[in-house]
Enzyme design. Structure first.
Site, PDB file in Angstrom:
ATOM      1  N   TYR A  24      -1.559   0.400  10.542  1.00 43.63           N
ATOM      2  CA  TYR A  24      -1.818  -0.281   9.257  1.00 43.63           C
ATOM      3  C   TYR A  24      -0.610  -0.133   8.327  1.00 43.63           C
ATOM      4  O   TYR A  24      -0.144  -1.111   7.737  1.00 43.63           O
ATOM      5  CB  TYR A  24      -3.077   0.307   8.601  1.00 43.63           C
ATOM      6  CG  TYR A  24      -3.287  -0.130   7.170  1.00 43.63           C
ATOM      7  CD1 TYR A  24      -3.893  -1.343   6.864  1.00 43.63           C
ATOM      8  CD2 TYR A  24      -2.885   0.684   6.107  1.00 43.63           C
ATOM      9  CE1 TYR A  24      -4.086  -1.737   5.538  1.00 43.63           C
ATOM     10  CE2 TYR A  24      -3.071   0.304   4.792  1.00 43.63           C
ATOM     11  CZ  TYR A  24      -3.670  -0.906   4.507  1.00 43.63           C
ATOM     12  OH  TYR A  24      -3.856  -1.289   3.197  1.00 43.63           O
TER      13      TYR A  24
ATOM     14  N   GLU B 275       0.162   3.633   1.747  1.00 45.11           N
ATOM     15  CA  GLU B 275       0.235   4.071   3.153  1.00 45.11           C
ATOM     16  C   GLU B 275       1.644   3.879   3.709  1.00 45.11           C
ATOM     17  O   GLU B 275       2.014   4.526   4.688  1.00 45.11           O
ATOM     18  CB  GLU B 275      -0.748   3.265   4.012  1.00 45.11           C
ATOM     19  CG  GLU B 275      -2.111   3.896   4.195  1.00 45.11           C
ATOM     20  CD  GLU B 275      -2.095   5.084   5.159  1.00 45.11           C
ATOM     21  OE1 GLU B 275      -2.641   6.141   4.783  1.00 45.11           O
ATOM     22  OE2 GLU B 275      -1.543   4.966   6.278  1.00 45.11           O
TER      23      GLU B 275
ATOM     24  N   SER C  13       0.812  -1.222   0.000  1.00 49.70           N
ATOM     25  CA  SER C  13       0.000   0.000   0.000  1.00 49.70           C
ATOM     26  C   SER C  13       0.844   1.270   0.000  1.00 49.70           C
ATOM     27  O   SER C  13       1.913   1.337   0.636  1.00 49.70           O
ATOM     28  CB  SER C  13      -0.873  -0.018   1.261  1.00 49.70           C
ATOM     29  OG  SER C  13      -1.429   1.262   1.489  1.00 49.70           O
TER      30      SER C  13
END
Ligand code: NAP
Ligand code: G4F
Length: 320
Positions: A149, A127, A125
């Site tokens: 996460y 992120e 990801s």
């Protein structure tokens, strides 16, 4: 020639459902791993349920995955399962680490034990870039995650690279930027907005409560992104790829277009609510998809405006 067979973890999720459709179109046998729950949640796959084989397993349980890999012997594994909601990772950091982080080791190790020749895709990801160290972000940009996460995904990324280098496995990490669709979960900001726009337009709701409107994301269409996952597993050598549009827009701009599409002004309906702010925010994401463009021949086909209006139209129809 024998049919190719793929195992998808997370088949009941947004991406899993689109990837299953895509692989069926490509002539694959599709095995979908589902976890046990007390109620059925097959909304996204009910239309293809009779075309795929659903098997029980859980990223928390390596033995379950060894059994199902032994029984079904896929040639490709797409690991899409995760606790994928960033906000929840702040309130459930240990659980998120178990599923989204260590879960990757469990499935990779199950693949290594059963057949290290199976090709493996890990759903990494953007992120992981978090507090971005360069703009735009590419495969060589250093990581700086800003949520449990993001930290868990970074572990998943590196264990994928490590298994590739340690055991000569064909294992790829797809660093995907945000991708949305009418099947996006209602808790994510895009779908939360388009669903609220539809309900407000139809007189069912009066306001929409949101957090940080100034965060910027590189938003693409999920159906475009599952093609990139498949392409990554069809190359001569395994590698890692950024998948993104190369454009970035704020949550505020998303609101403007979504409300504007039905003739409303977002400022009349959006209420800022502190509950939706995060302890640490990712302010800006914008990816550089040059490597995926060049090596995979991958390009997104749906523009940002098309994506927003598609989602609003879908929610209008669903809320009628
Ligand atoms: P999603 O809609 O939240 O789907 C997650 C899937 O994981 C669901 O099928 C869920 O099953 C399954 N799952 C959760 N915990 C599990 C466990 N312990 N064992 C087995 N399955 C489990 O996510 P998505 O948007 O499709 O994203 C797919 C993957 O890409 C995720 O790994 C996500 O973190 C990653 N990713 C997404 C984006 C994005 O913008 N969408 C961007 C980058 C990376 P249930 O239906 O039973 O809950
Ligand atoms: O839609 P979001 O919750 O997605 P986020 O945090 O970017 O994560 C998604 O994309 C990642 C890829 O970069 C995936 F890996 C991950 O699994 C997931 O699919 O939030 C987007 C932005 C954030 O900056 C958030 O602070 O929208 C902002 N926001 C403002 N108000 C809100 C809200 N987000 C949510 N969910 N709800 C709000 O009310």
């Amino acid at each position: 020639m024998a049919k190719k067979r793929a195992l998808i973890t997370g088949i009941t999720g947004q991406d899993g459902s689109y990837l299953a459709e895509y692989l069926l179109e490509q002539g694959y046998d599709v095995i979908g791993m589902i976890r046990r729950s007390s109620t059925v949640n097959f909304e996204r796959i009910h239309h293809i349920q009779d075309k795929v084989t659903l098997v029980a397993g859980d990223l928390l349980d390596e033995v379950s995955m060894i059994h199902l890999l032994r029984e079904h012997r896929p040639s490709e594994v797409y690991n899409l399962a995760a606790q994928s909601f960033v906000q929840t990772s702040f309130s459930q950091p240990v659980f998120t680490g178990e599923v989204t982080g260590l879960g990757v080791t469990r499935i990779l190790d199950a693949v290594r034990v059963v057949d290290p020749g199976i090709r493996f895709y890990q759903a990494s990801s953007s992120e992981m870039f978090g507090k971005v160290q360069a703009v735009p972000q590419s495969e060589t940009t250093p990581f700086y995650p800003r949520s449990p996460y993001g930290v868990a995904k970074l572990y998943g990324h590196w264990i994928t690279v490590n298994y590739r280098e340690s055991y000569d496995m064909y294992a790829c990490s797809g660093i995907l930027f945000n991708h949305e669709s009418p099947r996006r979960g209602l808790e994510f900001v895009t779908r939360k907005i388009t669903n609220a726009v539809a309900r407000i337009k139809l007189g069912k709701d009066k306001e929409l409560r949101l957090g940080n409107l100034d965060a910027k994301r590189d938003w693409g269409y999920a159906k475009d992104y599952v093609r990139a996952m498949h392409l990554m597993l069809q190359q001569d050598t395994a590698d890692d790829y950024v998948v993104s549009t190369g454009e970035t827009y704020s949550v505020r701009r998303f609101c403007e277009i979504a409300f504007g599409h039905v003739g409303l002004n977002y400022q009349d309906y959006v209420v800022i609510d502190e509950r939706f702010y995060r302890p640490a925010e990712v302010d800006l994401l914008v990816g550089d998809p040059a490597k995926a463009n060049k090596n995979l021949g991958w390009k997104p086909q749906v523009t940002f405006e098309q994506l927003v209006t598609m989602m609003v139209e879908s929610d209008l129809a669903a809320n009628k």
